[in-house]
Design a protein around this motif. Structure first.
Motif, PDB file in Angstrom:
ATOM      1  N   HIS A 278       1.558  10.066 -10.540  1.00 41.47           N
ATOM      2  CA  HIS A 278       0.774  10.034  -9.306  1.00 41.47           C
ATOM      3  C   HIS A 278      -0.710  10.020  -9.642  1.00 41.47           C
ATOM      4  N   GLY A 279      -1.402   9.042  -9.109  1.00 37.87           N
ATOM      5  CA  GLY A 279      -2.834   8.970  -9.329  1.00 37.87           C
ATOM      6  C   GLY A 279      -3.445   7.810  -8.565  1.00 37.87           C
ATOM      7  N   PHE A 280      -4.696   7.513  -8.918  1.00 39.51           N
ATOM      8  CA  PHE A 280      -5.480   6.515  -8.192  1.00 39.51           C
ATOM      9  C   PHE A 280      -6.288   5.676  -9.176  1.00 39.51           C
ATOM     10  N   GLN A 281      -6.474   4.401  -8.838  1.00 39.59           N
ATOM     11  CA  GLN A 281      -7.458   3.611  -9.552  1.00 39.59           C
ATOM     12  C   GLN A 281      -8.446   3.019  -8.552  1.00 39.59           C
ATOM     13  N   LEU A 282      -9.720   3.251  -8.859  1.00 38.15           N
ATOM     14  CA  LEU A 282     -10.837   2.804  -8.034  1.00 38.15           C
ATOM     15  C   LEU A 282     -11.645   1.797  -8.822  1.00 38.15           C
ATOM     16  N   TRP A 283     -12.104   0.727  -8.163  1.00 40.94           N
ATOM     17  CA  TRP A 283     -13.033  -0.223  -8.764  1.00 40.94           C
ATOM     18  C   TRP A 283     -14.383  -0.087  -8.059  1.00 40.94           C
TER      19      TRP A 283
ATOM     20  N   GLN B  93     -14.382  -5.312   0.983  1.00 38.98           N
ATOM     21  CA  GLN B  93     -15.381  -5.189  -0.082  1.00 38.98           C
ATOM     22  C   GLN B  93     -16.808  -5.246   0.434  1.00 38.98           C
ATOM     23  N   ARG B  94     -17.091  -6.117   1.365  1.00 40.74           N
ATOM     24  CA  ARG B  94     -18.449  -6.214   1.894  1.00 40.74           C
ATOM     25  C   ARG B  94     -18.780  -4.983   2.729  1.00 40.74           C
TER      26      ARG B  94
ATOM     27  N   PHE C 197     -17.778  -0.365  -3.313  1.00 42.39           N
ATOM     28  CA  PHE C 197     -16.378  -0.136  -3.662  1.00 42.39           C
ATOM     29  C   PHE C 197     -15.595  -1.440  -3.495  1.00 42.39           C
ATOM     30  N   LEU C 198     -14.803  -1.776  -4.495  1.00 39.70           N
ATOM     31  CA  LEU C 198     -14.095  -3.049  -4.526  1.00 39.70           C
ATOM     32  C   LEU C 198     -12.593  -2.911  -4.283  1.00 39.70           C
ATOM     33  N   MET C 199     -11.999  -1.811  -4.728  1.00 41.89           N
ATOM     34  CA  MET C 199     -10.555  -1.652  -4.630  1.00 41.89           C
ATOM     35  C   MET C 199     -10.192  -0.191  -4.806  1.00 41.89           C
ATOM     36  N   LEU C 200      -9.137   0.246  -4.104  1.00 42.52           N
ATOM     37  CA  LEU C 200      -8.529   1.551  -4.354  1.00 42.52           C
ATOM     38  C   LEU C 200      -7.022   1.400  -4.269  1.00 42.52           C
ATOM     39  N   ASP C 201      -6.343   1.811  -5.342  1.00 44.37           N
ATOM     40  CA  ASP C 201      -4.884   1.824  -5.394  1.00 44.37           C
ATOM     41  C   ASP C 201      -4.408   3.263  -5.552  1.00 44.37           C
ATOM     42  N   GLU C 202      -3.296   3.585  -4.903  1.00 44.57           N
ATOM     43  CA  GLU C 202      -2.579   4.833  -5.174  1.00 44.57           C
ATOM     44  C   GLU C 202      -1.234   4.485  -5.792  1.00 44.57           C
ATOM     45  N   PHE C 203      -0.916   5.088  -6.915  1.00 43.81           N
ATOM     46  CA  PHE C 203       0.419   4.939  -7.491  1.00 43.81           C
ATOM     47  C   PHE C 203       1.099   6.310  -7.447  1.00 43.81           C
ATOM     48  N   ARG C 204       2.308   6.343  -6.926  1.00 41.10           N
ATOM     49  CA  ARG C 204       3.025   7.604  -6.767  1.00 41.10           C
ATOM     50  C   ARG C 204       4.520   7.331  -6.728  1.00 41.10           C
ATOM     51  N   SER C 205       5.222   7.758  -7.766  1.00 40.45           N
ATOM     52  CA  SER C 205       6.670   7.574  -7.807  1.00 40.45           C
ATOM     53  C   SER C 205       7.271   8.500  -8.853  1.00 40.45           C
TER      54      SER C 205
END
Length: 279
Positions: free
Chosen positions: A117-122, A34-35, A40-48
């Motif tokens: 399938h996609g992404f979440q960004l903080w 994060q520093r 940008f704090l977080m990035l997740d990918e979900f894919r199934s």
């Protein structure tokens, strides 16, 4: 004068985690970064394509102090929040939610089978904006600038300004740039990047050379801050990646779960406000 590409400072492999009501995902930008990658704090990918991995979704939960950006490649997700907003996120669509001083929302799949399938960004908010009113934008795929350049590269501008185009979302404080890029086989692309902005690339399909370093699928490449941009190139197979850059805030980061503030006292206040129903 030849252009100097940014280099890859480090390569990060994602961590398989479970979030929400048991959704399996890959967390590729975690708290230790994060520093370095502020704001940008977080990035997740979900894919199934296994419904057991995603069907329960993310039931109602709170946020304060930052923004969430959900980008869908395949599947359908329903958003609802306690500010009265509701939207259906489909393939190619984008949801941009400003948690601000507090919001409670849910994200639940609207499908019983098939690929999700996609992404979440903080993205962090500056201290001056952390207690702003919550907000929500539902942006359909047709409203996101998308084009092919002369070399056959496909680009989608999810946020910010690039190549004379404007994304649907702009933020003056951090000026985030969010691109989804597809390179054909044996392709190359030069991406100018603003000086001093923190930047990273996340490759989600194929293999790629970024700034001279070899990147494999589902790896995040942290870019250094030297150079005028980033040179991408690949081999005999197509590649797809996310490219993100933004102006750092340079402010303290205090996080407890879904709350991101500047001090521990503000986190404790967020916990109290949520428990007392003040979101």
């Amino acid at each position: 004068m030849s252009k100097r590409s940014r280099k890859v400072e480090r390569i990060v492999n994602g961590q398989e985690v479970s979030d929400g009501a048991g959704v399996r995902l890959l967390r590729v930008l975690t708290q230790p970064l994060q520093r370095r990658l502020d704001p940008f704090l977080m990035l997740d990918e979900f894919r199934s394509d296994n419904p057991d991995d995603y069907i329960a979704g993310f039931p109602s939960h709170p946020h304060r102090g930052f923004e969430t950006v959900t980008y869908m490649l395949a599947g359908r997700m329903r958003h609802r929040d306690n500010a009265g907003n509701e939207g259906l996120l489909g393939p190619g669509g984008l949801q941009w939610m400003t948690a601000g001083r507090g919001i409670v929302h849910s994200e639940v799949p609207e499908q019983q089978d098939g690929l999700m399938h996609g992404f979440q960004l903080w993205i962090n908010l500056p201290a001056a904006d952390k207690m702003t009113a919550p907000g929500y934008r539902d942006i359909q795929a047709a409203d996101i600038p998308s084009w092919q350049d002369a070399d056959g590269n496909q680009l989608k501008l999810l946020a910010g300004r690039f190549d004379g185009r404007h994304g649907a979302i702009e933020r003056p404080a951090t000026a985030p740039l969010y691109l989804d890029i597809a390179l054909p086989a044996n392709g190359s692309l030069w991406l100018p990047l603003p000086a001093g902005h923190h930047a990273f690339a996340y490759l989600y399909q194929g293999e790629l050379q970024a700034g001279g370093a070899d990147i494999r699928a589902r790896q995040l490449a942290v870019l250094d801050n030297e150079g005028e941009g980033l040179l991408l190139a690949n081999g005999g197979a197509p590649s797809r990646l996310l490219l993100l850059a933004a102006r750092p805030l340079g402010e303290p980061i205090a996080q407890w779960g879904p709350f991101v503030m500047n001090t521990r006292q503000e986190i404790e206040q967020a916990m109290e406000d949520y428990s007392e129903g003040r979101f």
